[in-house]
Design an enzyme around this catalytic site. Structure first.
Site: not given
Ligand code: NAD
Length: 429
Positions: A108, A148
């Site tokens: 990471k 990410d």
């Molecule tokens: P992103 O940045 O696209 O979206 C994050 C979302 O969370 C946004 O809507 C933001 O407004 C919201 N947010 C942020 N802080 C918040 C809070 N305190 N309360 C409520 N909402 C909040 O990110 P993503 O790619 O969707 O990733 C989300 C999670 O999934 C992360 O933990 C990431 O590590 C995990 N993840 C993502 C992927 C991927 O392929 N994108 C893969 C595995 C895991």
């Protein structure tokens, strides 16, 4: 990365590991190698900003374990990034690749920065600077980064371009999450959210619940949340609440609608960081509530898909008795204290590193396609993803049923056993 300064995700990741190491009766050397990242890089990235001043950003890459294959994992841009967050996430990547049974290890990376306040040129300079510091230590056969939180396909392409400039050749398998047509895989955008729902679909089947009779509340409205909602709605489920971060007010809001949210309409009111416009949502008839309300909705399914450390000892009791399944889209959303309560209450939990393994599985497909220089159509990618995720889900749920284990523990047992086995087979321990 967390709003709570006293919470340390690496301690949490280690305590989860220690519990399973005891269950598996691992020897001390295997514990030592798996509790600690194999390699870490900490470095500075000087960037000449648009105003002519130089700002120095701090970057990281952590390679937790590569016994099963090249390290794999995303790069986050976040103002509160800490090295312990990156360590924890790299460890979770090792377990995630092992659970999904793909031939990759865990890594990471991150940069302490806030893309909200950076121009595209400044972000490009950070991406290129990150690669310049790491070019000798990453690459298609060593460590393969990906997007990410707050990083995207454009960032990946700038990173690839910098890497190829340094390496003097084309190495599209050096990084994943690239734009389609530039070495990216169709289906990658959907993969993580869809993967969450492939698992959810199988869990509903096993529990004998008809998806069309269910409702869900989702924390977050970014990439993972939006595509999880998309597929869940295709299965006939109804999402009655989503929440997101409000950048202007520096707080979170939940958006509720009992008849179900309109995904396309809400997308049209959402910025590129997944923040929903409060005024527009209110005008469209959504009830606008404090952000923490997503957890106490009267629903069958909760999908935390925002950030780590969201279901804690402080709010776990607020989960309604109606909730039957929690599908963890985010990484590390549930603390060990909250986990105990969820297990005691008999809520069926699909743990993060199984539920959200669709992203890395599709990244693996992207690498495979890059290596072949032959790209699959979207249906092909998504049906292979469905097969992989469904197989991964059942290998965990069968073990959980056989040994009467909590799903998170079962997933850890499978993952840690596979990685420990690879370390032993290589003669490391
Ligand atoms: P992103 O940045 O696209 O979206 C994050 C979302 O969370 C946004 O809507 C933001 O407004 C919201 N947010 C942020 N802080 C918040 C809070 N305190 N309360 C409520 N909402 C909040 O990110 P993503 O790619 O969707 O990733 C989300 C999670 O999934 C992360 O933990 C990431 O590590 C995990 N993840 C993502 C992927 C991927 O392929 N994108 C893969 C595995 C895991």
């Amino acid at each position: 990365m967390t709003a709570n300064a006293s919470f340390n995700p690496f301690e949490m990741a280690r305590s989860q590991f220690d519990k399973i190491a005891d269950m598996l009766d691992l020897d001390q050397a295997t514990r030592d190698i798996l509790r600690t990242p194999q390699r870490e890089y900490h470095f500075t990235i000087p960037v000449r900003m648009d105003d002519g001043q130089v700002r120095v950003f701090k970057g990281f890459r952590v390679q937790h374990n590569d016994a099963r294959g090249p390290a794999k994992g995303g790069i986050r841009f976040h103002p509160q990034e800490t090295v312990d967050t990156v360590r924890a996430l790299s460890m979770w990547m090792t377990w995630k690749c092992a659970v999904a049974d793909i031939p990759l290890g865990g890594g990471k990376g991150g940069v302490i920065c806030d893309p909200h306040n950076l121009s595209a040129r400044e972000q490009e300079a950070i991406c290129r600077g990150w690669v310049r510091q790491l070019a000798r230590n990453i690459g298609p056969v060593a460590d393969v980064p990906a997007p990410d939180v707050m990083t995207n396909p454009q960032h990946m392409l700038w990173m690839l371009d910098e890497y190829e400039t340094i390496a003097g050749g084309h190495y599209p398998g050096m990084i994943t999450g690239k734009p389609v047509g530039m070495g990216g895989s169709l289906g990658r955008t959907e993969a993580t959210g869809y993967g969450v729902v492939f698992c959810l679909r199988e869990a509903l089947k096993e529990l004998g619940i008809d998806p069309t009779a269910t409702t869900a509340s989702v924390q977050g409205f970014g990439n993972v949340a939006q595509f999880a909602i998309d597929l869940y709605q295709q299965l006939g489920g109804k999402v009655v609440c989503v929440s997101s971060w409000d950048q202007g007010e520096q707080t979170t809001y939940a958006f509720a609608r009992e008849e179900g949210i309109d995904l396309e309409q809400l997308r049209g009111m959402t910025d590129r960081f997944g923040g929903i416009d409060k005024a527009q949502a209110a005008a469209a008839g959504y009830q606008v509530l404090p952000g923490d309300q997503w957890i106490e909705r009267e629903v069958d399914i909760l999908i935390p898909a925002a950030l780590e450390h969201q279901i804690t000892a402080d709010n776990v009791q607020r989960i309604s008795d109606r909730v039957k399944i929690i599908a963890e889209g985010a990484n590390g959303p549930t603390t060990p204290e909250a986990d105990k309560v969820i297990a005691e209450r008999g809520i069926f939990l699909i743990p993060d590193f199984l539920a959200n393994a669709g992203g890395v599985t599709c990244s693996y497909f992207e690498q495979v396609q890059c290596n072949m220089n032959y790209f699959w159509d979207k249906e092909d990618v998504l049906s292979r993803l469905d097969q992989k995720m469904t197989a991964a889900y059942h290998s965990i749920s069968e073990l959980a049923a056989k040994r009467k284990l909590y799903m998170r523990d079962a997933a850890y047992v499978v993952a840690i056993d596979r990685v420990a086995g690879a370390c032993r087979d290589r003669g490391w321990v």
